[in-house]
Design a protein around this motif. Structure first.
Motif, PDB file in Angstrom:
ATOM      1  N   GLU A  13       2.355  18.393 -14.649  1.00 39.26           N
ATOM      2  CA  GLU A  13       2.788  19.558 -14.981  1.00 39.26           C
ATOM      3  C   GLU A  13       2.950  19.691 -16.634  1.00 39.26           C
ATOM      4  O   GLU A  13       3.309  18.476 -17.226  1.00 39.26           O
ATOM      5  CB  GLU A  13       4.374  19.647 -14.521  1.00 39.26           C
ATOM      6  N   PRO A  14       2.734  20.851 -17.228  1.00 38.62           N
ATOM      7  CA  PRO A  14       2.965  21.081 -18.886  1.00 38.62           C
ATOM      8  C   PRO A  14       4.233  20.240 -19.008  1.00 38.62           C
ATOM      9  O   PRO A  14       4.182  19.685 -20.289  1.00 38.62           O
ATOM     10  CB  PRO A  14       2.672  22.534 -18.932  1.00 38.62           C
ATOM     11  N   THR A  15       5.264  20.584 -18.409  1.00 39.28           N
ATOM     12  CA  THR A  15       6.445  20.039 -19.166  1.00 39.28           C
ATOM     13  C   THR A  15       6.496  18.466 -19.203  1.00 39.28           C
ATOM     14  O   THR A  15       6.981  17.911 -19.876  1.00 39.28           O
ATOM     15  CB  THR A  15       7.741  20.506 -18.216  1.00 39.28           C
ATOM     16  N   ASN A  16       5.722  17.956 -18.116  1.00 43.86           N
ATOM     17  CA  ASN A  16       5.755  16.440 -17.989  1.00 43.86           C
ATOM     18  C   ASN A  16       4.743  15.997 -19.247  1.00 43.86           C
ATOM     19  O   ASN A  16       5.204  15.026 -19.792  1.00 43.86           O
ATOM     20  CB  ASN A  16       5.224  16.001 -16.759  1.00 43.86           C
ATOM     21  N   GLU A  17       3.800  16.623 -19.469  1.00 41.05           N
ATOM     22  CA  GLU A  17       2.820  16.294 -20.748  1.00 41.05           C
ATOM     23  C   GLU A  17       3.633  16.375 -21.963  1.00 41.05           C
ATOM     24  O   GLU A  17       3.552  15.532 -22.732  1.00 41.05           O
ATOM     25  CB  GLU A  17       1.932  17.459 -20.714  1.00 41.05           C
ATOM     26  N   LYS A  18       4.611  17.452 -22.019  1.00 40.92           N
ATOM     27  CA  LYS A  18       5.317  17.533 -23.248  1.00 40.92           C
ATOM     28  C   LYS A  18       6.427  16.409 -23.349  1.00 40.92           C
ATOM     29  O   LYS A  18       6.519  15.912 -24.437  1.00 40.92           O
ATOM     30  CB  LYS A  18       6.260  18.627 -23.233  1.00 40.92           C
ATOM     31  N   LYS A  62       5.919  13.555 -22.060  1.00 46.60           N
ATOM     32  CA  LYS A  62       5.330  12.203 -22.539  1.00 46.60           C
ATOM     33  C   LYS A  62       4.890  12.213 -24.015  1.00 46.60           C
ATOM     34  O   LYS A  62       5.059  11.130 -24.636  1.00 46.60           O
ATOM     35  CB  LYS A  62       3.967  12.403 -21.579  1.00 46.60           C
ATOM     36  N   ALA A  63       4.538  13.191 -24.509  1.00 49.04           N
ATOM     37  CA  ALA A  63       4.202  13.355 -25.886  1.00 49.04           C
ATOM     38  C   ALA A  63       5.434  12.922 -26.705  1.00 49.04           C
ATOM     39  O   ALA A  63       5.411  12.203 -27.833  1.00 49.04           O
ATOM     40  CB  ALA A  63       3.758  14.673 -26.445  1.00 49.04           C
ATOM     41  N   HIS A  64       6.756  13.315 -26.413  1.00 54.28           N
ATOM     42  CA  HIS A  64       7.917  13.017 -27.043  1.00 54.28           C
ATOM     43  C   HIS A  64       8.482  11.666 -26.890  1.00 54.28           C
ATOM     44  O   HIS A  64       9.152  11.328 -27.714  1.00 54.28           O
ATOM     45  CB  HIS A  64       9.190  14.030 -26.818  1.00 54.28           C
ATOM     46  N   HIS A  65       8.192  11.036 -25.678  1.00 65.05           N
ATOM     47  CA  HIS A  65       8.728   9.675 -25.437  1.00 65.05           C
ATOM     48  C   HIS A  65       7.538   8.774 -24.989  1.00 65.05           C
ATOM     49  O   HIS A  65       7.476   8.554 -23.749  1.00 65.05           O
ATOM     50  CB  HIS A  65       9.668   9.874 -24.280  1.00 65.05           C
ATOM     51  N   PRO A  66       6.622   8.665 -25.793  1.00 67.89           N
ATOM     52  CA  PRO A  66       5.369   7.741 -25.253  1.00 67.89           C
ATOM     53  C   PRO A  66       5.953   6.300 -25.186  1.00 67.89           C
ATOM     54  O   PRO A  66       6.918   5.683 -25.668  1.00 67.89           O
ATOM     55  CB  PRO A  66       4.407   7.843 -26.472  1.00 67.89           C
ATOM     56  N   LYS A  68      -1.147   7.607 -36.967  1.00 72.05           N
ATOM     57  CA  LYS A  68      -1.564   7.693 -35.464  1.00 72.05           C
ATOM     58  C   LYS A  68      -3.207   7.800 -35.370  1.00 72.05           C
ATOM     59  O   LYS A  68      -3.994   8.348 -36.191  1.00 72.05           O
ATOM     60  CB  LYS A  68      -1.128   8.919 -34.995  1.00 72.05           C
ATOM     61  N   LYS A  69      -3.809   6.816 -34.578  1.00 71.95           N
ATOM     62  CA  LYS A  69      -5.150   6.663 -34.511  1.00 71.95           C
ATOM     63  C   LYS A  69      -5.781   7.901 -34.159  1.00 71.95           C
ATOM     64  O   LYS A  69      -7.030   8.285 -34.737  1.00 71.95           O
ATOM     65  CB  LYS A  69      -5.482   5.750 -33.353  1.00 71.95           C
ATOM     66  N   ASP A  70      -5.010   8.937 -33.233  1.00 73.59           N
ATOM     67  CA  ASP A  70      -5.976   9.960 -32.884  1.00 73.59           C
ATOM     68  C   ASP A  70      -5.782  11.091 -33.929  1.00 73.59           C
ATOM     69  O   ASP A  70      -6.356  12.365 -33.787  1.00 73.59           O
ATOM     70  CB  ASP A  70      -5.695  10.489 -31.501  1.00 73.59           C
ATOM     71  N   GLY A  71      -5.097  10.806 -35.085  1.00 75.63           N
ATOM     72  CA  GLY A  71      -4.875  11.730 -36.317  1.00 75.63           C
ATOM     73  C   GLY A  71      -3.649  12.860 -35.623  1.00 75.63           C
ATOM     74  O   GLY A  71      -3.568  13.752 -36.463  1.00 75.63           O
ATOM     75  N   GLU A  72      -3.061  12.827 -34.473  1.00 76.76           N
ATOM     76  CA  GLU A  72      -2.241  13.846 -34.161  1.00 76.76           C
ATOM     77  C   GLU A  72      -0.976  13.656 -34.778  1.00 76.76           C
ATOM     78  O   GLU A  72      -0.664  12.601 -35.254  1.00 76.76           O
ATOM     79  CB  GLU A  72      -2.199  13.763 -32.567  1.00 76.76           C
ATOM     80  N   ARG A  73      -0.182  14.491 -34.591  1.00 78.74           N
ATOM     81  CA  ARG A  73       1.298  14.406 -35.005  1.00 78.74           C
ATOM     82  C   ARG A  73       2.004  13.377 -33.921  1.00 78.74           C
ATOM     83  O   ARG A  73       1.588  13.174 -32.943  1.00 78.74           O
ATOM     84  CB  ARG A  73       2.249  15.560 -35.122  1.00 78.74           C
ATOM     85  N   LEU A  74       2.940  12.482 -34.510  1.00 78.39           N
ATOM     86  CA  LEU A  74       3.701  11.644 -33.942  1.00 78.39           C
ATOM     87  C   LEU A  74       5.042  12.244 -33.459  1.00 78.39           C
ATOM     88  O   LEU A  74       5.645  13.161 -33.758  1.00 78.39           O
ATOM     89  CB  LEU A  74       4.179  10.420 -34.851  1.00 78.39           C
ATOM     90  N   PRO A  75       5.666  11.658 -32.229  1.00 77.40           N
ATOM     91  CA  PRO A  75       6.975  12.331 -31.982  1.00 77.40           C
ATOM     92  C   PRO A  75       8.058  12.104 -33.101  1.00 77.40           C
ATOM     93  O   PRO A  75       8.108  11.167 -33.788  1.00 77.40           O
ATOM     94  CB  PRO A  75       7.500  11.240 -30.527  1.00 77.40           C
ATOM     95  N   LEU A  76       8.870  13.131 -33.134  1.00 75.38           N
ATOM     96  CA  LEU A  76       9.763  13.014 -34.079  1.00 75.38           C
ATOM     97  C   LEU A  76      11.020  12.040 -33.653  1.00 75.38           C
ATOM     98  O   LEU A  76      10.995  11.882 -32.556  1.00 75.38           O
ATOM     99  CB  LEU A  76      10.728  14.413 -34.198  1.00 75.38           C
ATOM    100  N   VAL A  87       2.273  -0.027 -19.636  1.00 77.58           N
ATOM    101  CA  VAL A  87       1.074   0.133 -20.619  1.00 77.58           C
ATOM    102  C   VAL A  87       0.761   1.712 -20.082  1.00 77.58           C
ATOM    103  O   VAL A  87       0.546   2.280 -19.120  1.00 77.58           O
ATOM    104  CB  VAL A  87      -0.147  -0.361 -20.445  1.00 77.58           C
ATOM    105  N   ASP A  88       0.987   2.792 -21.163  1.00 77.17           N
ATOM    106  CA  ASP A  88       0.648   4.100 -21.308  1.00 77.17           C
ATOM    107  C   ASP A  88       0.345   4.539 -22.714  1.00 77.17           C
ATOM    108  O   ASP A  88       1.124   5.298 -23.251  1.00 77.17           O
ATOM    109  CB  ASP A  88       1.862   4.925 -20.619  1.00 77.17           C
ATOM    110  N   THR A  89      -0.800   4.248 -23.239  1.00 78.24           N
ATOM    111  CA  THR A  89      -0.937   4.421 -24.879  1.00 78.24           C
ATOM    112  C   THR A  89      -1.167   5.821 -24.928  1.00 78.24           C
ATOM    113  O   THR A  89      -1.735   6.444 -24.493  1.00 78.24           O
ATOM    114  CB  THR A  89      -2.296   3.690 -25.129  1.00 78.24           C
ATOM    115  N   GLN A  90      -0.474   6.338 -26.133  1.00 80.52           N
ATOM    116  CA  GLN A  90      -0.926   7.698 -26.592  1.00 80.52           C
ATOM    117  C   GLN A  90      -1.603   7.592 -28.050  1.00 80.52           C
ATOM    118  O   GLN A  90      -1.497   6.623 -28.824  1.00 80.52           O
ATOM    119  CB  GLN A  90       0.632   8.139 -27.015  1.00 80.52           C
TER     120      GLN A  90
END
Ligand code: FES
Length: 405
Positions: A42-47, A49-53, A77-85, A402-405
């Motif tokens: 679900e999109p909320t779960n994706e979000k 996950k991004a905030h709490h990798p 960050k290896k993929d160049g994306e923003r990091l969790p605040l 293990v759940d690498t972001q």
């Protein structure tokens, strides 16, 4: 006691009825839903996950000398994306494979939350930090290397409903790092409180982040720094150790919270000084970063086990191991010495990440680092990072997630 008559209006009655019916409505929704697993996330779960990798993969963008024996590592960050605040004051736990050993070490994020938006965290590694990990990092990490860390962790951050509006931060050596992050966060508008850092160093030359602290103080009137030198008497610096009198001198009038970060010896000394201030318990907070190094000096340590080695039987994911475990080191260190990969983050009994079932045997858990919850106690779980063997011991340890972001 006077009798109180509560009058409930029509809206209140309808609300109560709605509340009473909630389990019925929820159970009907559960019964009506399909029993097959969801196809996608679900999109909320994706979000979330991004905030709490669980893990983040970085590349080392640069390493800068910071004072005579500290280095600041710029992680991108290896993929160049923003990091969790993160909340200024939090740390990341860094994975460090050394030979056949796999260990971790926590480092505070000492950069501004603003940099997280660009995919960057800074950590500072000081050579004389207790243990062998920091010297290893200083000698071996280089630009371009990949580094795996946890997401932001820890509770040493400003919480307006708990902490006083003024915070007096007591820092020793590399213990300045969480307060560096807080200073930047206040300057950049991510946090709003008054921060006075009382920073103990041995000599003027040994001060880390001196220039950066001066710059933040010049740019922001909510941040103040007082340097205290223990080995040098110099004009413009306080001399000696951080004391109750010194804290009173710079805390000024009114309520204040104390945040502490530094080596264990500093806490042992400061506990007595802080007691003289008569602060409420909630106004005194500390970062621990690692297990107690001298369990034999802790109240309740069974003196007869000091220096002894016991058998540690480890069950992990259906496999079983028998390894030696010194009574002077935590069960986590024994596992790591044997090459086992176990879940670890704070390494100080606080986060619960390493909680494992105690199958048999006795352990010594210092009161200061006993972060077990009531359910842990009820079901026989221990935190292996803060438990020391007091006999032959058997434990069931989960695998490292293990759940690498
Ligand atoms: S690693 Fe945090 S409690 Fe053990």
């Amino acid at each position: 006691m006077p009798e109180v008559n509560y009058k409930v209006g029509l809206i209140g009655k309808l609300d109560m009825l709605k509340f009473k019916n909630m389990p019925k409505v929820r159970n009907a929704a559960i019964d009506a839903s399909p029993s097959t697993p969801l196809k996608g996330i679900e999109p909320t779960n994706e979000k979330a996950k991004a905030h709490h990798p669980k893990q983040i993969e970085f590349v080392i963008d640069d390493i800068l000398q910071n004072g005579p024996d500290a280095k600041t590592v710029i992680l991108k960050k290896k993929d160049g994306e923003r990091l969790p605040l993160f909340r200024a004051g939090q740390y990341i736990s860094v994975d460090v494979p050394i030979g056949t050993t796999h260990t971790t070490r926590s480092y505070s994020i000492c950069s501004s939350p603003a940099l997280a938006r660009e995919g960057i965290y800074h950590i500072t590694v000081k050579r004389d930090d207790a243990g062998f990990v920091s010297p290893y990092i200083q000698d071996n990490w280089k630009k371009g290397d990949t580094v795996i860390t946890s997401g932001p962790q820890g509770h040493l951050y400003y919480e307006p409903i708990r902490d006083a509006k003024k915070v007096v931060a007591l820092a020793g050596g590399s213990g300045i790092t969480p307060f560096m992050g807080m200073a930047y966060a206040i300057r950049d508008g991510y946090e709003d409180f008054d921060l006075t850092v009382i920073f103990g160093s041995r000599t003027e030359d040994a001060i880390v982040y001196r220039k950066e602290l001066d710059e933040v103080c010049a740019a922001c009137d909510k941040v103040h720094v007082v340097h205290v030198l223990s080995d040098e008497e110099k004009e413009g610096f306080e001399y000696g150790f951080i004391s109750a009198d010194l804290i009173r001198k710079y805390a000024g009038n009114g309520e204040f919270s104390i945040f502490m970060c530094g080596p264990q010896a500093m806490y042992n000394y400061l506990d007595g000084e802080i007691a003289k201030l008569g602060l409420r318990q909630k106004f005194v907070r500390r970062e621990l970063f690692g297990a107690i190094k001298d369990p034999w000096n802790q109240p309740g340590y069974p003196e007869e086990i000091r220096g002894r080695t016991f058998n540690l039987h480890v069950v992990q994911c259906g496999k079983e191991y028998d390894i030696p475990a010194s009574a002077d080191e935590s069960l986590m260190v024994a596992c790591e010495r044997a090459g086992l990969v176990v879940p670890s983050r704070c390494r100080s009994g606080e986060c619960g990440w390493c909680h494992s079932k105690l199958l048999s045997g006795d352990v010594f858990i210092p009161e200061k680092t006993d972060g077990r919850r009531a359910a842990d106690l009820d079901y026989g779980y221990i935190h292996i990072c803060s438990s020391f063997p007091a006999s032959d011991v058997a434990i069931d340890v989960p695998a490292k997630p293990v759940d690498t972001q």
